[in-house]
Write a protein that holds these residues in place. Structure first.
Motif, PDB file in Angstrom:
ATOM      1  N   VAL A 157       0.856  -1.184   0.000  1.00 26.04           N
ATOM      2  CA  VAL A 157       0.000   0.000   0.000  1.00 26.04           C
ATOM      3  C   VAL A 157       0.893   1.235   0.000  1.00 26.04           C
ATOM      4  CG1 VAL A 157      -1.795   1.266   1.235  1.00 26.04           C
ATOM      5  CG2 VAL A 157      -1.768  -1.241   1.311  1.00 26.04           C
ATOM      6  N   LEU A 158       0.634   2.184  -0.878  1.00 29.88           N
ATOM      7  CA  LEU A 158       1.372   3.440  -0.909  1.00 29.88           C
ATOM      8  C   LEU A 158       0.614   4.490  -0.109  1.00 29.88           C
ATOM      9  CD1 LEU A 158       2.499   3.575  -4.660  1.00 29.88           C
ATOM     10  CD2 LEU A 158       3.875   2.946  -2.661  1.00 29.88           C
ATOM     11  N   LEU A 159       1.325   5.166   0.776  1.00 34.86           N
ATOM     12  CA  LEU A 159       0.731   6.198   1.632  1.00 34.86           C
ATOM     13  C   LEU A 159       1.437   7.526   1.388  1.00 34.86           C
ATOM     14  CD1 LEU A 159       0.476   4.229   5.015  1.00 34.86           C
ATOM     15  CD2 LEU A 159      -1.303   4.543   3.279  1.00 34.86           C
ATOM     16  N   PRO A 160       0.851   8.406   0.592  1.00 36.15           N
ATOM     17  CA  PRO A 160       1.479   9.719   0.341  1.00 36.15           C
ATOM     18  C   PRO A 160       1.759  10.465   1.634  1.00 36.15           C
ATOM     19  CG  PRO A 160      -0.367   9.343  -1.152  1.00 36.15           C
ATOM     20  CD  PRO A 160      -0.408   8.227  -0.160  1.00 36.15           C
ATOM     21  N   LEU A 161       2.860  11.172   1.625  1.00 39.37           N
ATOM     22  CA  LEU A 161       3.343  11.979   2.735  1.00 39.37           C
ATOM     23  C   LEU A 161       3.935  11.126   3.849  1.00 39.37           C
ATOM     24  CD1 LEU A 161       3.697  14.793   4.010  1.00 39.37           C
ATOM     25  CD2 LEU A 161       1.462  14.505   5.094  1.00 39.37           C
TER      26      LEU A 161
END
Length: 628
Positions: A157-161
């Motif tokens: 899962v990619l989590l921006p910031l």
């Protein structure tokens, strides 16, 4: 961003995950699985450019050119990985990614997807690297999804910031999966102006380099993977087969992982012996089975969780010693080869080369520290002056560490080794169980030491030239050990046959003889023993040498045995008869240990590192006699 966006998953009664305009064919998703789907989904979002929903996030990520540079394509950069396990790991990863890319592209083409050629190999490398370096476990979604909804396969899962935090080894952090947000909590005090770091987990420098493109000097989580084959038909192969038969639940074909850990590795068991804190238990036990003699293999213990030679049984400390000796040779070979492969390298010119240099040095240091730990244990086993008390052990350890060349370790490194060794018990607790020939006379009665030493010495002087010409490893040691063992057996037999209570040998040797007679068949007096052809040729030479010496100087065989001769014939050579000589030879083949000579000096032989071909590691043969 995740696989759930790609499939527009809609949990019951909740808002659906949106694909934001990137649609992948369902047959493609079903075949390649969640992780590969996420990679192609990220590629599609990148291709949408400024119009894409995720564009503000993607714009903050490294560019395709940056990612390609990270992967060590340039020959000058690749040279810094030469000789390391990371070189092979990088090659294997590129091959796996290329295969996955080609397979995915074929499925997409077959499905008729438009503009498929925009999904270039370079873009695939970019997306794969972004997910490998920034992806979080699917556990972060458990605030809105039940665990049963998560796919069984790996899914990132990619989590921006949130993914911008740098790695800080051993940092105390906690991730919290909520319905509206993902919580990142630092579980320790942070001063004003101090960087907030994430803990990527106990990652070694190889993982950090492969996934993130950097590594850490003096990484506390550093370890090295060791390749150890289980030859078909070997004791280790047999043990693994039996384990699978006894415990069918174990997965057949699962490859064992073997490691050498950093001296400060945070996940090592503080209650474990030092050997099992530095070397992963499955590595130590696997080598112990390969190093075991026949009698030690009879004590093999097989459980669902391990296969091992138990160390607490009388006589089995030989196995721990032989195991450390084998591991020590691998450590030296690894460090020397890695040094040799880097001799042509100059000063690093860019960040990648600096990182690779740090990685190389950490791998060399790992083997060097483990070398000191293993060599110390073997040194303790050879020490006949210490009594084994803690203060005595500390004094011996300090003396040993004072001899470690400063070119190998800093004072700080030496301190870490000392602390670790004293904190842990050892599988090699007994002092003074290894003997070279000259040391053996210290464990026979004082009144017999001088005469025994003198007479055996004179026999050996006569035998030096003919025995030395034999094409076997250390023929002088094998011949001298054979003579000594035959003498001990003769003294033991005379003691047990005598009506007096005089012991001609020490209690330690008495127990040892009883033990050997129980493990190795005793030869008959009326039947001549013959060994296999090659060994019989060697022992035949021994017979001839002894016959020639006896013909010239019969007193050499008699005068030393005034206390035991009365129970036998006047033939002074009875105690070293052909049968007993062959019995001693069989015993010595099992009860000796070859240990690397001056292992620390091998690490300093810089002038020899560039030599082509395998290095010859000289060893010294020791006779193992267990403590009572």
């Amino acid at each position: 961003m995740s696989y759930f966006n790609a499939i527009e998953y809609c949990p019951d009664g909740k808002s659906p995950f949106s694909s934001h305009g990137v649609t992948l064919p369902r047959p493609f998703i079903d075949v390649v699985g969640p992780e590969e789907t996420t990679i192609f989904f990220l590629m599609g979002q990148n291709l949408k450019g400024p119009e894409g929903f995720w564009y503000p996030y993607i714009r903050t990520l490294p560019r395709e050119d940056d990612i390609t540079a990270l992967l060590y394509y340039e020959e000058e950069d690749l040279a810094w990985l030469n000789g390391t396990s990371l070189y092979q790991a990088r090659e294997q990863r590129i091959q796996e990614w290329r295969s996955s890319y080609d397979n995915g592209m074929k499925i997409l083409r077959d499905s008729g997807m438009e503009k498929i050629d925009d999904h270039s190999w370079e873009l695939y490398l970019w997306a794969s690297t972004i997910i490998a370096s920034r992806g979080f476990s699917s556990e972060v979604l458990t605030g809105i999804l039940d665990k049963s909804e998560l796919p069984a396969e790996r899914m990132s899962v990619l989590l921006p910031l949130v993914d911008i935090a740098n790695h800080q080894p051993l940092a105390k952090v906690e991730w919290q999966a909520g319905r509206e947000n993902i919580g990142f909590v630092v579980m320790e005090d942070i001063a004003a102006g101090q960087e907030i770091g994430n803990n990527y987990g106990p990652r070694d420098n190889g993982q950090l380099m492969l996934n993130y493109g950097f590594c850490i000097p003096e990484n506390p989580c550093e370890y090295r993977s060791v390749r150890l084959k289980s030859p078909p038909g070997s004791p280790l192969d047999y043990a693994k087969t039996r384990q699978l038969q006894q415990f069918p639940r174990l997965k057949q074909g699962t490859e064992d992982r073997y490691y050498v850990f950093n001296i400060s590795y945070p996940l090592s068991d503080s209650a474990a012996p030092i050997e099992l804190a530095i070397f992963s238990p499955n590595l130590f036990h696997a080598v112990s089975i390969l190093a075991a003699n026949d009698r030690e293999l009879e004590t093999l213990e097989i459980t669902e969780n391990s296969i091992q030679i138990p160390s607490h049984i009388y006589g089995n400390s030989r196995n721990s010693i032989a195991t450390l000796s084998q591991i020590l040779m691998e450590l030296i070979t690894h460090a020397v080869k890695l040094k040799a492969s880097g001799m042509s390298l100059k000063e690093p010119k860019n960040f990648k080369q600096h990182s690779a240099k740090t990685y190389r040095e950490s791998q060399i240091m790992l083997s060097q520290i483990a070398t000191v730990v293993a060599d110390w244990a073997l040194t303790w086993a050879r020490n006949r002056d210490a009594v084994g008390a803690q203060k005595e052990k500390e004094s011996c350890l300090d003396d040993y560490l004072s001899r470690v060349p400063s070119a190998i370790f800093s004072e700080k490194g030496i301190g870490r080794v000392r602390s670790k060794v004293l904190q842990h018990r050892s599988l090699v607790e007994n002092v003074g169980e290894l003997f070279q020939y000259e040391d053996l006379f210290t464990i026979i009665p004082c009144e017999m030491q001088e005469s025994c030493r003198n007479n055996l010495h004179n026999i050996l002087v006569y035998a030096e030239d003919p025995i030395g010409s034999l094409e076997i490893d250390d023929p002088a040691a094998m011949f001298s050990f054979s003579l000594f063992l035959c003498w001990v057996v003769a003294a033991y037999k005379s003691t047990t046959a005598s009506t007096s209570r005089d012991n001609l040998i020490s209690p330690r040797l008495t127990k040892w003889c009883c033990f050997l007679f129980g493990k190795y068949p005793v030869p008959s007096d009326d039947v001549s023993w013959e060994l296999p052809e090659e060994e019989e040729a060697i022992l035949g030479r021994f017979d001839d040498v002894l016959d020639n010496i006896y013909a010239q100087e019969p007193e050499l065989f008699r005068t030393n045995f005034h206390a035991i001769r009365s129970t036998h014939s006047d033939d002074g050579k009875w105690w070293v008869s052909p049968n007993w000589l062959r019995w001693a030879w069989l015993v010595l083949g099992q009860e000796t240990v070859n240990i690397l000579s001056d292992p620390l000096l091998h690490l300093l032989e810089d002038k020899c590192l560039a030599l082509a071909g395998p290095r010859e590691l000289s060893t010294t043969c020791y006779l193992y006699i267990p403590q009572i």
